[in-house]
Write a protein that holds these residues in place. Structure first.
Motif, PDB file in Angstrom:
ATOM      1  N   ARG A 109     -51.075 -70.315  58.645  1.00  0.00           N
ATOM      2  CA  ARG A 109     -51.216 -71.542  59.417  1.00  0.00           C
ATOM      3  C   ARG A 109     -52.589 -71.522  60.098  1.00  0.00           C
ATOM      4  O   ARG A 109     -52.710 -71.120  61.256  1.00  0.00           O
ATOM      5  CB  ARG A 109     -50.099 -71.687  60.455  1.00  0.00           C
ATOM      6  N   ALA A 133     -48.442 -81.799  63.010  1.00  0.00           N
ATOM      7  CA  ALA A 133     -48.325 -80.348  63.087  1.00  0.00           C
ATOM      8  C   ALA A 133     -47.134 -79.903  63.930  1.00  0.00           C
ATOM      9  O   ALA A 133     -46.686 -78.763  63.818  1.00  0.00           O
ATOM     10  CB  ALA A 133     -49.613 -79.754  63.654  1.00  0.00           C
ATOM     11  N   GLN A 171     -52.172 -75.007  62.407  1.00  0.00           N
ATOM     12  CA  GLN A 171     -52.094 -75.215  63.847  1.00  0.00           C
ATOM     13  C   GLN A 171     -53.233 -76.154  64.219  1.00  0.00           C
ATOM     14  O   GLN A 171     -54.377 -75.857  63.912  1.00  0.00           O
ATOM     15  CB  GLN A 171     -52.264 -73.898  64.611  1.00  0.00           C
TER      16      GLN A 171
END
Length: 361
Positions: A176, A206, A216
């Motif tokens: 991520r 997100a 992220q």
């Protein structure tokens, strides 16, 4: 098992055939599975291959003696897409004769030819040019767009973020990646309406309960923090990105040239250089653009990698390795999957298709 062939525009770049063939040969020595389609003047390529039998055994030559000029307008170059080494390398990807294309030629022409031949992926309005930049951390930072689009609305920026995150997961291994939008400040009220709108869309996507996007989103980042290593993907429009990239490259050259001057200014300085040489060599290696060479056109139905025109053989080999890795790790499929995971409602409206600005140089 070998990878799909990589089409190399052997005529592109500042030094053309010699460096491109040496770079492909170096990549072949480092990765025995690589196979090549070498596009360019067959006589010159054959002569260059005389000293690289390992590459010759893994290559096919597609003859072409027409070359796109470094200062040629993209609108003019695309008319010769079927006769130039650059155009034929890209067309090889379109026709399935190669899995990816690598060229060190004219960036604008390469983008124009690639867009026409390969088209943009479903769900992508405009492709973006992404590159890896060094940071203080062990990993590089992915930055896009670096010149394909002089303007970008909120929808474009969200798509760039999705593509950049997929790229980062491949090249840096982050599950991520931390994504930020380039802005003049980190406060939520800063920046253009497009930036603030894109930030809101990425924050919502997100944070979805189903996991949302594989990233992220950490808001905004200022240009002086790009190389700190705290951000994995920096997203911006091509105008700002191109300026930021050239400022970073210029600063790196300034530092290395300044050190060179300082260490040669006197006998004492030369002795100091000998003492500190291990540290300066590490710095030189970290700032060497050949170790980060290979910008990628993201958002196309095919892999196209742009090598810097002044890249050495080591730089060309790095660009070839980038192309091969994106093929092996299925970049296009990853982007398509992430686009599917993105809530379509988040991308409705927002000035879609308002303009078609020309690429930055």
């Amino acid at each position: 098992m070998s990878l799909p062939r990589i089409a190399v525009d052997a005529m592109g770049g500042d030094e053309g055939v010699r460096v491109m063939i040496e770079g492909a040969a170096l990549a072949r020595r480092q990765h025995e599975r690589f196979q090549f389609l070498l596009v360019g003047d067959s006589a010159r390529i054959e002569r260059a291959l005389d000293t690289h039998p390992n590459l010759r055994a893994a290559s096919e030559i597609l003859h072409c003696d027409d070359v796109v000029g470094g200062d040629e307008l993209p609108s003019k170059a695309i008319r010769r897409a079927k006769t130039t080494s650059m155009g034929l390398a890209v067309n090889a990807v379109k026709e399935g004769a190669a899995g990816a294309a690598v060229s060190a030629g004219n960036t604008g022409a390469l983008m124009a030819m690639s867009k026409i031949a390969l088209r943009t992926m479903a769900g992508i309005d405009r492709p973006a040019l992404a590159a890896l930049l060094p940071t203080l951390e062990p990993h590089d930072v992915v930055m896009l767009d670096l010149g394909a689009n002089t303007e970008a609305d909120a929808r474009n920026l969200v798509q760039f973020a999705v593509m950049g995150a997929a790229y980062s997961r491949i090249v840096n291994g982050f599950e991520r990646p931390r994504v930020r939008l380039l802005n003049i400040g980190t406060e939520e009220i800063k920046g253009t309406e497009a930036l603030r709108e894109a930030a809101a869309m990425l924050t919502a996507a997100a944070a979805r309960e189903d996991g949302g996007l594989a990233m992220q989103f950490d808001g905004f980042v200022e240009s002086d923090k790009i190389n700190r290593g705290q951000t994995h993907v920096v997203v911006t429009d091509g105008f700002s990105g191109n300026i930021a990239l050239k400022a970073i490259e210029g600063s790196a050259r300034f530092v290395t040239d300044l050190l060179k001057q300082a260490f040669t200014s006197s006998l004492r300085s030369k002795i100091g250089f000998l003492v500190s040489r291990p540290a300066t060599e590490l710095l030189r290696h970290h700032l060497d653009p050949n170790n980060h060479n290979g910008a990628v056109f993201l958002g196309l139905n095919g892999v196209v990698v742009k090598s810097h025109g002044s890249a050495t053989a080591k730089g060309v080999a790095h660009a070839v390795a980038v192309a091969a890795r994106l093929l092996e790790d299925k970049l296009i499929e990853r982007i398509a999957h992430d686009l599917g995971a993105l809530n379509s409602d988040a991308l409705r409206g927002n000035g879609h298709g308002k303009s078609r600005p020309e690429a930055a140089s």
